[in-house]
Design a protein around this motif. Structure first.
Motif, short mmCIF file in Angstrom:
data_model
loop_
_atom_site.label_atom_id
_atom_site.label_comp_id
_atom_site.label_asym_id
_atom_site.label_seq_id
_atom_site.Cartn_x
_atom_site.Cartn_y
_atom_site.Cartn_z
N GLN A 1 -17.39 11.30 61.29
CA GLN A 1 -18.29 11.83 62.32
C GLN A 1 -18.13 11.05 63.62
N LEU A 2 -17.98 9.74 63.49
CA LEU A 2 -17.94 8.87 64.67
C LEU A 2 -16.69 9.09 65.51
N GLU A 3 -15.57 9.31 64.82
CA GLU A 3 -14.29 9.48 65.54
C GLU A 3 -13.61 10.76 65.05
N ALA A 4 -14.33 11.86 65.20
CA ALA A 4 -13.79 13.13 64.70
C ALA A 4 -12.48 13.47 65.41
N ARG A 5 -12.39 13.08 66.69
CA ARG A 5 -11.10 13.22 67.40
C ARG A 5 -10.57 11.82 67.66
N SER B 1 -12.23 5.91 47.15
CA SER B 1 -11.43 6.97 47.79
C SER B 1 -11.56 6.87 49.30
N SER B 2 -10.79 7.75 49.97
CA SER B 2 -10.82 7.69 51.45
C SER B 2 -11.42 8.98 52.02
N HIS B 3 -12.46 9.48 51.35
CA HIS B 3 -12.98 10.80 51.73
C HIS B 3 -13.71 10.80 53.07
N TYR B 4 -14.01 9.64 53.61
CA TYR B 4 -14.69 9.60 54.91
C TYR B 4 -13.73 9.31 56.06
N MET B 5 -12.44 9.26 55.78
CA MET B 5 -11.47 9.17 56.87
C MET B 5 -11.60 10.41 57.73
N PRO B 6 -11.40 10.29 59.05
CA PRO B 6 -11.44 11.50 59.88
C PRO B 6 -10.33 12.49 59.48
N GLU B 7 -10.59 13.75 59.80
CA GLU B 7 -9.62 14.80 59.44
C GLU B 7 -8.22 14.51 59.96
N TRP B 8 -8.16 13.97 61.22
CA TRP B 8 -6.83 13.73 61.80
C TRP B 8 -6.04 12.73 60.97
N MET B 9 -6.70 11.91 60.20
CA MET B 9 -5.97 11.00 59.30
C MET B 9 -5.65 11.68 57.98
N LYS B 10 -6.63 12.46 57.50
CA LYS B 10 -6.38 13.17 56.23
C LYS B 10 -5.17 14.08 56.35
N ARG B 11 -4.97 14.60 57.57
CA ARG B 11 -3.85 15.54 57.78
C ARG B 11 -2.50 14.82 57.90
N GLU B 12 -2.52 13.50 57.91
CA GLU B 12 -1.24 12.76 58.03
C GLU B 12 -1.06 11.81 56.85
N PRO B 13 -0.88 12.37 55.65
CA PRO B 13 -0.81 11.50 54.46
C PRO B 13 0.39 10.56 54.45
N GLU C 1 -5.24 -0.64 61.08
CA GLU C 1 -5.45 -0.71 62.54
C GLU C 1 -6.41 0.38 63.02
N ALA C 2 -6.29 1.55 62.42
CA ALA C 2 -7.20 2.64 62.81
C ALA C 2 -8.64 2.28 62.45
N ASP C 3 -8.83 1.69 61.28
CA ASP C 3 -10.17 1.31 60.83
C ASP C 3 -10.73 0.17 61.71
N VAL C 4 -9.90 -0.82 61.94
CA VAL C 4 -10.34 -1.95 62.79
C VAL C 4 -10.78 -1.41 64.15
N ARG D 1 -8.00 -8.52 52.24
CA ARG D 1 -7.36 -8.84 53.53
C ARG D 1 -7.63 -7.72 54.54
N PHE D 2 -7.46 -6.50 54.07
CA PHE D 2 -7.67 -5.33 54.93
C PHE D 2 -9.11 -5.32 55.45
N ILE D 3 -10.06 -5.44 54.53
CA ILE D 3 -11.48 -5.34 54.93
C ILE D 3 -11.89 -6.58 55.74
N GLY D 4 -11.28 -7.70 55.41
CA GLY D 4 -11.55 -8.91 56.21
C GLY D 4 -11.12 -8.70 57.65
N GLU D 5 -10.01 -8.00 57.84
CA GLU D 5 -9.53 -7.71 59.21
C GLU D 5 -10.49 -6.76 59.92
N VAL D 6 -10.98 -5.76 59.19
CA VAL D 6 -11.94 -4.81 59.78
C VAL D 6 -13.19 -5.58 60.22
#
Ligand code: DGJ
Length: 538
Positions: A87-91, A126-138, A164-167, A258-263
């Motif tokens: 929702q936050l970064e739909a685009r 799971s990654s079900h809350y990733m924005p659509e633009w990410m879901k479309r680029e598996p 990087e996208a999450d951070v 490591r990933f979440i620590g970076e976020v």
């Protein structure tokens, strides 16, 4: 003779109603630790989160009214509510923070605090809350590849583009929050939700495999960490060589942490609120293999890995859905550590779990929150909702006006608690020259005359002075014995007052005596009461 010092315990809370600052002048919420105990400071004073968490899909403007109704009904001081990345970064790169403003405004109107739950790369593995633009680029933001090459519905923690996208998104959220929330309505942030993977212990893709076959990072090869992980102390080696049969899981834990620590670090660089990660638990008693639970999340066995890999995360928090007093108490024990403040951000909404609130408070924990406060759009009848909320509501009603005292006493180590175990057995608490014996049940003259159908009894004792105590409890009876050099001496209650805390001062409603204190001491019924009592040797 036991010394009797009359104690005047007054805490003055200027400008605060049950812990909510009206002035907007609060200092930044922060976690502090002293002598292995912890406190969450809100407006500069220890604060205990009497929380309630929204259902997963209730963080939308149209759902907020029922959320606030439920918060009021349960007398929570804090709402835990998701912020959805989709929702936050739909685009990509365009952020819509309107939900943040709405939540802040409504929380302030309701004099409640907020814990924001960042539902992003991980939500229950799971990654079900990733924005659509990410879901479309598996290919760019891939999932884990299972051992046999099959796809797994879980994001790979070994992908820089995802991280990087999450951070970036999280840092933008925190930057916005810093400006929008000078009042510090938001007191804590959860980074991701129950991270890790179901269905594969780790990522077996060629890229992850290469990392797995490489050397274990030096940060993890510290003697203290290896000792805590029960493996021989070495200064180099591959994952397999150093960690043997747990190598796959530990690699996944390191990668996720490591990933979440970076976020978290990216967010903190913008706005340094305290941050935690919640855990989908494993059975704490049987050391099962990682194929049986969510692998890589902060389960009890990998806490040392998370601490090393994600220093920007302040604490790791158990979501308690398992049952049985032995299991639950073990979990509480495992997450209550000198390097980890105890916080239960989620708890299955059932009456038999309410008692653990007392245990968390006694250990100087920072908060407690049942999951799924609202009716989740089902249109439930108000009576149905009220009935569900009632067991928690009656505790929060009792605790809310004295929350600041409880938080302070917990931090100072002055609280002890017992919760009824599955076998209903009596329990004792040592209190210097006194020992308290607590028996569970609802009998008029003897607790055990009417055994509790569910083991839901509980009691908190706050030691204010050598002979002076605050007692809070349900479904039990307490009596005292002088011990050590006073063992066997006659004694009696000097006074037992039933009342409540009001602005830091105990206000007596009545004095209990006669049948209410004879028969082996005061009795606690189905609803919690607060007693102030003083004992005297004769
Ligand atoms: C634990 C998760 O963290 C929550 O978001 C929710 O999915 C509950 N489980 C199940 O209702």
């Amino acid at each position: 003779m036991i010394k009797k010092i009359s104690l005047c315990f007054v805490v003055i809370l200027q400008g605060a109603i049950y812990g909510f600052s009206q002035t907007g002048q609060g200092t930044l919420p922060k976690l502090i630790s002293e002598n292995g105990r912890h406190a969450l400071l809100v407006d500069g004073e220890p604060f205990f989160i009497l929380g309630a968490q929204a259902h997963n899909s209730s963080g939308w403007p149209s759902m907020l009214r029922q959320l606030w109704n439920a918060i009021e009904e349960v007398h929570a001081n804090t709402l835990e509510v998701p912020i959805y990345w989709e929702q936050l970064e739909a685009r990509q790169g365009k952020f819509d923070f309107s939900i943040v403003d709405t939540l802040l405004n409504q929380a302030r109107e309701h004099k409640a605090h907020l814990v924001l739950l960042w539902f992003a790369t991980w939500k229950n593995g799971s990654s079900h809350y990733m924005p659509e633009w990410m879901k479309r680029e598996p290919e760019k933001y891939p999932n884990i590849t299972g051992k046999d090459g099959r796809p797994v519905d879980s994001p790979s923690p070994n992908i820089t583009a995802t991280m990087e996208a999450d951070v970036n998104a999280f840092a933008n959220l925190m930057k916005y929050l810093k400006k929008a929330d000078e009042q510090h309505t938001v007191i804590l942030i959860q980074v991701e939700n129950e991270s890790g993977s179901w269905g594969s212990v780790r990522d077996y893709s060629p890229k992850a495999q290469k990392l797995f076959e490489g050397a274990v990072p030096a940060d993890l090869l510290k003697p203290g960490i290896l000792k805590a992980l029960h493996v021989p102390i070495v200064s180099e080696g591959s994952w397999q060589k150093v960690f043997g049969e747990r190598a796959d899981e530990y690699f996944q834990a390191w990668s996720v942490a490591r990933f979440i620590g970076e976020v978290a670090a990216g967010g903190k660089a913008e706005y340094a609120l305290p941050m935690y990660v919640n855990a989908a638990l494993r059975d704490p008693l049987t050391n099962p293999s990682a194929a049986n639970y969510e692998s890589g999340g902060p389960t009890d066995n990998v806490i040392p890995i998370w601490k090393a890999a994600a220093p920007a995360i302040d604490l790791l928090a158990p979501d308690i859905y398992l049952s049985g007093s032995e299991r639950t108490m073990k979990v509480i024990d495992l997450y209550d550590r000198p390097d980890n403040a105890l916080f239960v951000p989620e708890l299955g909404w059932s009456e038999d779990r309410v008692k653990y609130l007392y245990e968390v408070m006694a250990r100087g924990g920072i908060g407690f929150s049942p999951f799924g406060i609202d009716d989740n759009g089902r249109g439930s009848l108000q009576t149905e909702i009220s009935l569900r909320l009632a067991p928690f509501a009656q505790e929060y009603v009792m605790a809310a006006p004295m929350m600041r005292e409880l938080a302070k006493w917990g931090f100072e180590g002055k609280i002890k608690a017992v919760v009824e175990r599955d076998d209903h057995a009596d329990q004792t608490i040592d209190l210097g020259v006194w020992q308290a014996v607590i028996s569970f049940g609802a009998g008029e003259r003897k607790a055990s005359e009417k055994i509790n159908i569910q083991p839901n009894g509980k009691l908190i004792i706050v030691q204010l002075d050598v002979n002076k105590f605050i007692l809070i409890g349900t479904l039990c009876r307490i009596t005292f014995h002088p011990v050590d050099k006073y063992a066997g001496r006659a004694w009696q209650y000097l006074k037992v007052e039933e009342g409540r805390y009001d602005n830091g001062i105990f206000k007596s409603r009545r004095t209990l005596n006669g049948d209410e204190t004879d028969w082996g001491g005061p009795r606690f019924g189905a609803a919690p009461i607060v007693l102030q009592t003083e004992l005297i040797l004769r």
